[in-house]
Motif scaffolding. Structure first.
Motif, mmCIF file in Angstrom:
data_model
loop_
_atom_site.group_PDB
_atom_site.id
_atom_site.type_symbol
_atom_site.label_atom_id
_atom_site.label_comp_id
_atom_site.label_asym_id
_atom_site.label_seq_id
_atom_site.Cartn_x
_atom_site.Cartn_y
_atom_site.Cartn_z
ATOM 1 N N MET A 162 42.152 50.033 38.301
ATOM 2 C CA MET A 162 40.857 50.290 38.912
ATOM 3 C C MET A 162 40.980 51.551 39.765
ATOM 4 O O MET A 162 41.824 51.601 40.671
ATOM 5 C CB MET A 162 40.433 49.102 39.771
ATOM 6 C CG MET A 162 40.417 47.764 39.028
ATOM 7 S SD MET A 162 39.203 47.705 37.712
ATOM 8 C CE MET A 162 37.690 47.590 38.676
ATOM 9 N N THR A 163 40.141 52.529 39.500
ATOM 10 C CA THR A 163 40.226 53.808 40.194
ATOM 11 C C THR A 163 38.938 54.073 40.958
ATOM 12 O O THR A 163 37.870 54.178 40.356
ATOM 13 C CB THR A 163 40.480 54.942 39.198
ATOM 14 O OG1 THR A 163 41.671 54.668 38.449
ATOM 15 C CG2 THR A 163 40.642 56.268 39.928
ATOM 16 N N GLN A 164 39.061 54.168 42.270
ATOM 17 C CA GLN A 164 37.890 54.430 43.109
ATOM 18 C C GLN A 164 37.829 55.885 43.523
ATOM 19 O O GLN A 164 38.854 56.557 43.675
ATOM 20 C CB GLN A 164 37.947 53.569 44.381
ATOM 21 C CG GLN A 164 37.731 52.102 44.165
ATOM 22 C CD GLN A 164 37.777 51.293 45.448
ATOM 23 O OE1 GLN A 164 38.444 50.274 45.503
ATOM 24 N NE2 GLN A 164 37.048 51.724 46.474
ATOM 25 N N SER A 165 36.612 56.361 43.752
ATOM 26 C CA SER A 165 36.420 57.673 44.360
ATOM 27 C C SER A 165 35.092 57.703 45.108
ATOM 28 O O SER A 165 34.137 57.027 44.719
ATOM 29 C CB SER A 165 36.450 58.763 43.287
ATOM 30 O OG SER A 165 35.376 58.581 42.384
ATOM 31 N N PRO A 166 35.046 58.419 46.246
ATOM 32 C CA PRO A 166 36.194 59.068 46.874
ATOM 33 C C PRO A 166 37.063 58.049 47.608
ATOM 34 O O PRO A 166 36.682 56.884 47.713
ATOM 35 C CB PRO A 166 35.517 60.016 47.868
ATOM 36 C CG PRO A 166 34.293 59.262 48.289
ATOM 37 C CD PRO A 166 33.819 58.543 47.050
ATOM 38 N N SER A 171 32.293 55.180 43.661
ATOM 39 C CA SER A 171 32.486 54.977 42.232
ATOM 40 C C SER A 171 33.749 54.165 41.970
ATOM 41 O O SER A 171 34.741 54.298 42.685
ATOM 42 C CB SER A 171 32.595 56.333 41.537
ATOM 43 O OG SER A 171 33.003 56.178 40.201
ATOM 44 N N CYS A 172 33.711 53.361 40.947
ATOM 45 C CA CYS A 172 34.872 52.557 40.532
ATOM 46 C C CYS A 172 34.936 52.585 39.014
ATOM 47 O O CYS A 172 33.959 52.223 38.340
ATOM 48 C CB CYS A 172 34.719 51.136 41.045
ATOM 49 S SG CYS A 172 36.013 49.977 40.520
ATOM 50 N N ARG A 173 36.062 53.019 38.479
ATOM 51 C CA ARG A 173 36.247 53.046 37.030
ATOM 52 C C ARG A 173 37.438 52.184 36.643
ATOM 53 O O ARG A 173 38.472 52.215 37.309
ATOM 54 C CB ARG A 173 36.445 54.477 36.549
ATOM 55 C CG ARG A 173 35.193 55.321 36.620
ATOM 56 C CD ARG A 173 35.311 56.631 35.875
ATOM 57 N NE ARG A 173 34.002 57.261 35.703
ATOM 58 C CZ ARG A 173 33.476 58.140 36.540
ATOM 59 N NH1 ARG A 173 34.131 58.493 37.622
ATOM 60 N NH2 ARG A 173 32.290 58.653 36.301
ATOM 61 N N THR A 224 32.984 50.114 31.909
ATOM 62 C CA THR A 224 34.129 50.607 32.692
ATOM 63 C C THR A 224 33.713 51.439 33.897
ATOM 64 O O THR A 224 34.580 51.949 34.614
ATOM 65 C CB THR A 224 35.052 51.476 31.818
ATOM 66 O OG1 THR A 224 34.294 52.614 31.362
ATOM 67 C CG2 THR A 224 35.589 50.706 30.614
ATOM 68 N N ASP A 225 32.439 51.565 34.138
ATOM 69 C CA ASP A 225 31.951 52.502 35.145
ATOM 70 C C ASP A 225 30.978 51.808 36.088
ATOM 71 O O ASP A 225 29.913 51.349 35.641
ATOM 72 C CB ASP A 225 31.263 53.675 34.423
ATOM 73 C CG ASP A 225 31.155 54.895 35.269
ATOM 74 O OD1 ASP A 225 30.804 55.963 34.728
ATOM 75 O OD2 ASP A 225 31.407 54.809 36.497
ATOM 76 N N PHE A 226 31.329 51.762 37.370
ATOM 77 C CA PHE A 226 30.550 50.976 38.326
ATOM 78 C C PHE A 226 30.339 51.757 39.620
ATOM 79 O O PHE A 226 31.133 52.638 39.959
ATOM 80 C CB PHE A 226 31.264 49.654 38.620
ATOM 81 C CG PHE A 226 31.553 48.871 37.385
ATOM 82 C CD1 PHE A 226 32.770 49.007 36.726
ATOM 83 C CD2 PHE A 226 30.604 48.024 36.838
ATOM 84 C CE1 PHE A 226 33.035 48.313 35.556
ATOM 85 C CE2 PHE A 226 30.853 47.320 35.665
ATOM 86 C CZ PHE A 226 32.069 47.467 35.025
ATOM 87 N N THR A 227 29.266 51.397 40.337
ATOM 88 C CA THR A 227 28.925 52.102 41.563
ATOM 89 C C THR A 227 28.420 51.133 42.613
ATOM 90 O O THR A 227 27.654 50.212 42.310
ATOM 91 C CB THR A 227 27.822 53.155 41.295
ATOM 92 O OG1 THR A 227 28.272 54.062 40.293
ATOM 93 C CG2 THR A 227 27.504 53.936 42.564
ATOM 94 N N LEU A 228 28.861 51.353 43.849
ATOM 95 C CA LEU A 228 28.312 50.664 45.012
ATOM 96 C C LEU A 228 27.525 51.693 45.806
ATOM 97 O O LEU A 228 28.038 52.772 46.100
ATOM 98 C CB LEU A 228 29.417 50.075 45.869
ATOM 99 C CG LEU A 228 28.946 49.410 47.189
ATOM 100 C CD1 LEU A 228 28.221 48.099 46.884
ATOM 101 C CD2 LEU A 228 30.131 49.153 48.121
ATOM 102 N N LYS A 229 26.285 51.346 46.152
ATOM 103 C CA LYS A 229 25.461 52.251 46.945
ATOM 104 C C LYS A 229 25.001 51.570 48.222
ATOM 105 O O LYS A 229 24.680 50.374 48.226
ATOM 106 C CB LYS A 229 24.247 52.715 46.131
ATOM 107 C CG LYS A 229 24.623 53.615 44.975
ATOM 108 C CD LYS A 229 23.403 54.140 44.230
ATOM 109 C CE LYS A 229 23.831 55.072 43.118
ATOM 110 N NZ LYS A 229 22.686 55.545 42.304
ATOM 111 N N MET A 282 36.990 45.262 42.579
ATOM 112 C CA MET A 282 37.984 44.316 42.066
ATOM 113 C C MET A 282 37.489 43.748 40.755
ATOM 114 O O MET A 282 36.310 43.394 40.634
ATOM 115 C CB MET A 282 38.209 43.201 43.087
ATOM 116 C CG MET A 282 38.999 42.015 42.585
ATOM 117 S SD MET A 282 37.957 40.547 42.607
ATOM 118 C CE MET A 282 38.583 39.656 41.225
ATOM 119 N N GLN A 283 38.381 43.672 39.763
ATOM 120 C CA GLN A 283 37.992 43.079 38.483
ATOM 121 C C GLN A 283 38.603 41.690 38.374
ATOM 122 O O GLN A 283 39.782 41.496 38.647
ATOM 123 C CB GLN A 283 38.383 43.976 37.306
ATOM 124 C CG GLN A 283 39.873 44.150 37.040
ATOM 125 C CD GLN A 283 40.501 43.014 36.235
ATOM 126 O OE1 GLN A 283 39.804 42.232 35.568
ATOM 127 N NE2 GLN A 283 41.825 42.892 36.304
#
Lengths: 113, 112
Positions: free
Chosen positions: B4-8, B22-24, B74-79, B94-95
């Protein structure tokens, strides 16, 4: 209200053992998977183990497989994590979780000589 | 394991302004049951993590509606629509689709 209270953490030497306990209340314990997650202070979160409601299904992270054992006593509403052959890299705060929706406050395990 | 890769990783935000994380994932998080087990957590300083969002876009009880989750595959966002002081902390995706469940590295939100 869901409550999860961990205990059993402390200082142990490398190669030693500890047993963590997590006392649960406020929900029907035997209906829920219970999990252990750890966090090195100041670092990220790592899943350690999980156990199904009836205890028949159990999984471990590769890093603890063969050294840690998760169990539960549904009569006591308690889940355990038996940790053997502890290593310095096992030093972390260990959290007990109900599914992913409720967390305990954590208990600190320090492995050091 | 699913990475799981978050940015920033660091997110300075002015009070009242929006924020986005972002979370991929390295694999699709669609489960065999058709659900996508992607959660978002907030860990405030000195506290245990608290779940905010489950299954991509469902807010947990008591979570303000300024928080929203979206995404698929595979592509998710928290706003956060308008950041408040209480939103400071580290956010984790978290998956829970595949074992071992895995977290992102965390995104530290601070007030500018």
């Amino acid at each position: 209200e869901v409550q999860l209270v961990e205990s059993g953490g402390g200082l142990v030497q490398p190669g030693g053992s500890l047993r963590l306990s997590c006392a649960a209340s406020g929900f029907t314990f035997n209906l829920h998977w219970m999990h252990w997650v750890r966090q090195v202070p100041g670092k990220g979160l790592v899943w350690v183990s999980r156990i199904s409601g009836d205890g028949s299904s159990i999984n471990y992270a590769d890093s603890v497989k063969g050294r840690f054992t998760v169990s539960r006593d549904n009569a006591k509403n308690t889940v355990y994590l038996q940790m053997n052959s502890l290593r310095v890299e096992d030093t972390a705060v260990y959290f007990c979780l109900r599914n992913a929706d409720s967390w305990g406050q954590g208990t600190l395990v320090t492995v050091s000589s | 394991d699913v990475l799981m890769t978050q940015s920033p990783l660091s997110l300075p935000v002015t009070l009242g302004q929006p924020a986005s994380i972002s979370c991929r994932s390295s694999q699709s998080l669609v489960s065999s049951d058709g659900n996508t087990y992607l959660n978002w957590f907030l860990q405030r300083p000195g506290q245990s993590p608290r779940r905010l969002i489950y299954r991509v876009s469902n807010r947990d009880s008591g979570v303000p509606d300024r928080f929203s989750g979206s995404g698929s595959g595979t592509d998710f966002t928290l706003k956060i629509s308008r950041v408040e002081a209480e939103d400071v902390g580290v956010y984790y995706c978290m998956q829970g689709t595949r074992w071992p469940h895995t977290f992102g590295q965390g995104t530290k939100l601070e007030i500018k």
